[in-house]
Scaffold this motif. Structure first.
Motif, mmCIF file in Angstrom:
data_model
loop_
_atom_site.group_PDB
_atom_site.id
_atom_site.type_symbol
_atom_site.label_atom_id
_atom_site.label_comp_id
_atom_site.label_asym_id
_atom_site.label_seq_id
_atom_site.Cartn_x
_atom_site.Cartn_y
_atom_site.Cartn_z
ATOM 1 N N MET A 122 0.844 -1.194 0.000
ATOM 2 C CA MET A 122 0.000 0.000 0.000
ATOM 3 C C MET A 122 0.877 1.241 0.000
ATOM 4 S SD MET A 122 -3.449 -0.934 2.158
ATOM 5 C CE MET A 122 -3.032 0.100 3.499
ATOM 6 N N ASN A 123 0.343 2.291 -0.556
ATOM 7 C CA ASN A 123 1.100 3.535 -0.672
ATOM 8 C C ASN A 123 0.710 4.585 0.353
ATOM 9 O OD1 ASN A 123 2.474 2.462 -2.865
ATOM 10 N ND2 ASN A 123 0.949 3.189 -4.304
ATOM 11 N N ILE A 124 -0.168 4.219 1.270
ATOM 12 C CA ILE A 124 -0.547 5.094 2.378
ATOM 13 C C ILE A 124 -0.518 4.249 3.645
ATOM 14 C CG2 ILE A 124 -2.356 6.541 3.383
ATOM 15 C CD1 ILE A 124 -3.373 7.148 0.599
ATOM 16 N N ASP A 125 0.040 4.796 4.734
ATOM 17 C CA ASP A 125 0.125 4.098 6.022
ATOM 18 C C ASP A 125 -0.582 4.891 7.109
ATOM 19 O OD1 ASP A 125 1.717 1.956 5.132
ATOM 20 O OD2 ASP A 125 3.564 3.097 5.485
ATOM 21 N N ILE A 126 -1.163 4.184 8.058
ATOM 22 C CA ILE A 126 -1.736 4.827 9.241
ATOM 23 C C ILE A 126 -0.589 5.267 10.143
ATOM 24 C CG2 ILE A 126 -3.123 4.507 11.324
ATOM 25 C CD1 ILE A 126 -4.745 2.392 9.769
ATOM 26 N N GLN A 127 -0.586 6.545 10.530
ATOM 27 C CA GLN A 127 0.435 7.063 11.435
ATOM 28 C C GLN A 127 -0.072 7.121 12.874
ATOM 29 O OE1 GLN A 127 3.831 8.183 10.460
ATOM 30 N NE2 GLN A 127 3.050 6.663 9.035
ATOM 31 N N SER A 128 -1.255 7.726 13.069
ATOM 32 C CA SER A 128 -1.765 7.883 14.429
ATOM 33 C C SER A 128 -3.201 8.383 14.411
ATOM 34 C CB SER A 128 -0.902 8.883 15.222
ATOM 35 O OG SER A 128 -0.982 10.169 14.644
ATOM 36 N N VAL A 129 -3.812 8.317 15.586
ATOM 37 C CA VAL A 129 -5.092 8.985 15.828
ATOM 38 C C VAL A 129 -4.785 10.065 16.861
ATOM 39 C CG1 VAL A 129 -7.440 8.778 16.689
ATOM 40 C CG2 VAL A 129 -6.453 6.911 15.339
ATOM 41 N N ALA A 130 -5.087 11.296 16.523
ATOM 42 C CA ALA A 130 -4.784 12.419 17.414
ATOM 43 C C ALA A 130 -6.052 12.919 18.097
ATOM 44 C CB ALA A 130 -4.138 13.550 16.622
ATOM 45 N N ASP A 131 -5.897 13.354 19.334
ATOM 46 C CA ASP A 131 -6.970 13.972 20.118
ATOM 47 C C ASP A 131 -8.226 13.104 20.201
ATOM 48 O OD1 ASP A 131 -5.700 16.501 20.920
ATOM 49 O OD2 ASP A 131 -5.622 16.859 18.758
ATOM 50 N N LYS A 132 -8.020 11.831 20.520
ATOM 51 C CA LYS A 132 -9.133 10.889 20.667
ATOM 52 C C LYS A 132 -10.172 11.421 21.642
ATOM 53 C CE LYS A 132 -6.171 6.835 20.175
ATOM 54 N NZ LYS A 132 -5.673 5.626 20.842
ATOM 55 N N GLY A 133 -11.443 11.298 21.262
ATOM 56 C CA GLY A 133 -12.529 11.685 22.146
ATOM 57 C C GLY A 133 -12.894 13.151 22.118
ATOM 58 N N ASN A 134 -12.156 13.982 21.381
ATOM 59 C CA ASN A 134 -12.440 15.415 21.273
ATOM 60 C C ASN A 134 -12.934 15.685 19.848
ATOM 61 O OD1 ASN A 134 -12.310 18.202 20.849
ATOM 62 N ND2 ASN A 134 -10.444 18.463 22.050
ATOM 63 N N LEU A 135 -14.242 15.808 19.665
ATOM 64 C CA LEU A 135 -14.823 15.911 18.331
ATOM 65 C C LEU A 135 -14.228 17.044 17.504
ATOM 66 C CD1 LEU A 135 -16.839 14.797 16.279
ATOM 67 C CD2 LEU A 135 -18.555 16.334 17.249
ATOM 68 N N ASP A 136 -13.920 18.172 18.110
ATOM 69 C CA ASP A 136 -13.373 19.300 17.354
ATOM 70 C C ASP A 136 -11.982 19.023 16.795
ATOM 71 O OD1 ASP A 136 -15.587 20.935 17.622
ATOM 72 O OD2 ASP A 136 -14.866 21.834 19.480
ATOM 73 N N LYS A 137 -11.228 18.122 17.421
ATOM 74 C CA LYS A 137 -9.845 17.898 17.016
ATOM 75 C C LYS A 137 -9.534 16.465 16.579
ATOM 76 C CE LYS A 137 -7.920 21.464 20.014
ATOM 77 N NZ LYS A 137 -6.911 21.732 21.059
ATOM 78 N N GLU A 138 -10.400 15.512 16.899
ATOM 79 C CA GLU A 138 -10.102 14.107 16.626
ATOM 80 C C GLU A 138 -9.865 13.883 15.130
ATOM 81 O OE1 GLU A 138 -12.011 10.416 18.599
ATOM 82 O OE2 GLU A 138 -13.118 10.753 16.721
ATOM 83 N N ARG A 139 -8.734 13.214 14.829
ATOM 84 C CA ARG A 139 -8.373 12.983 13.435
ATOM 85 C C ARG A 139 -7.452 11.777 13.298
ATOM 86 N NH1 ARG A 139 -5.799 16.646 16.133
ATOM 87 N NH2 ARG A 139 -3.586 17.089 15.837
ATOM 88 N N LEU A 140 -7.571 11.131 12.165
ATOM 89 C CA LEU A 140 -6.707 10.025 11.776
ATOM 90 C C LEU A 140 -5.651 10.605 10.854
ATOM 91 C CD1 LEU A 140 -6.222 6.917 11.715
ATOM 92 C CD2 LEU A 140 -7.792 6.850 9.768
ATOM 93 N N ILE A 141 -4.375 10.347 11.151
ATOM 94 C CA ILE A 141 -3.284 10.897 10.351
ATOM 95 C C ILE A 141 -2.630 9.769 9.571
ATOM 96 C CG2 ILE A 141 -1.110 12.169 10.406
ATOM 97 C CD1 ILE A 141 -2.134 13.346 13.132
ATOM 98 N N LEU A 142 -2.574 9.950 8.255
ATOM 99 C CA LEU A 142 -2.012 8.961 7.345
ATOM 100 C C LEU A 142 -0.836 9.581 6.600
ATOM 101 C CD1 LEU A 142 -5.444 7.945 5.800
ATOM 102 C CD2 LEU A 142 -4.273 6.784 7.658
#
Length: 120
Positions: free
Chosen positions: A1-21
């Motif tokens: 695959m040419n995209i990898d999961i890096q992290s999930v940031a700010d879990k549980g905070n709807l305004d900031k929660e994001r998956l970083i690839l």
């Protein structure tokens, strides 16, 4: 695959929660889906809860793909070294990653087939 999961940031905070690839080779985001699955005993389960299919967009090696849980407008931010961060929005009204019983799974699906319900 040419995209990898890096992290999930700010879990549980709807305004900031994001998956970083991270993009590892030039590709198109439209060939990828993220599925929120169950997670138990150190492994993903077959339970699926939410799915996000990225729209088609060319991305380059070294770019970031950021998927926010909340609603928003797709956009791009220039990074150092001519790289970019591509922002996408799931459009949900509650967080996805605040519990340890859910995990993101990234699927590479460049080929698929579908039929209209009245054709089946």
């Amino acid at each position: 695959m040419n995209i990898d999961i890096q992290s999930v940031a700010d879990k549980g905070n709807l305004d900031k929660e994001r998956l970083i690839l991270k993009v590892t080779a030039d590709t198109d985001t439209g060939d990828y889906l993220v599925i929120q699955t169950g997670f138990s005993n150190g492994e993903v389960t077959i339970g699926t809860y939410n799915t996000f299919w990225f729209p088609y967009k060319a991305v380059s090696a070294g770019d970031l793909v950021v998927l926010y849980t909340k609603s928003g407008r797709e956009n791009i931010k220039e990074l150092k070294g001519s790289k970019k961060a591509h922002f996408f929005y799931w459009g949900l009204s509650s967080t996805l990653w605040g519990k340890n019983d859910r995990a993101p799974v990234l699927l590479h699906a460049p080929e698929w087939v579908s039929k209209a319900p009245d054709e089946i």
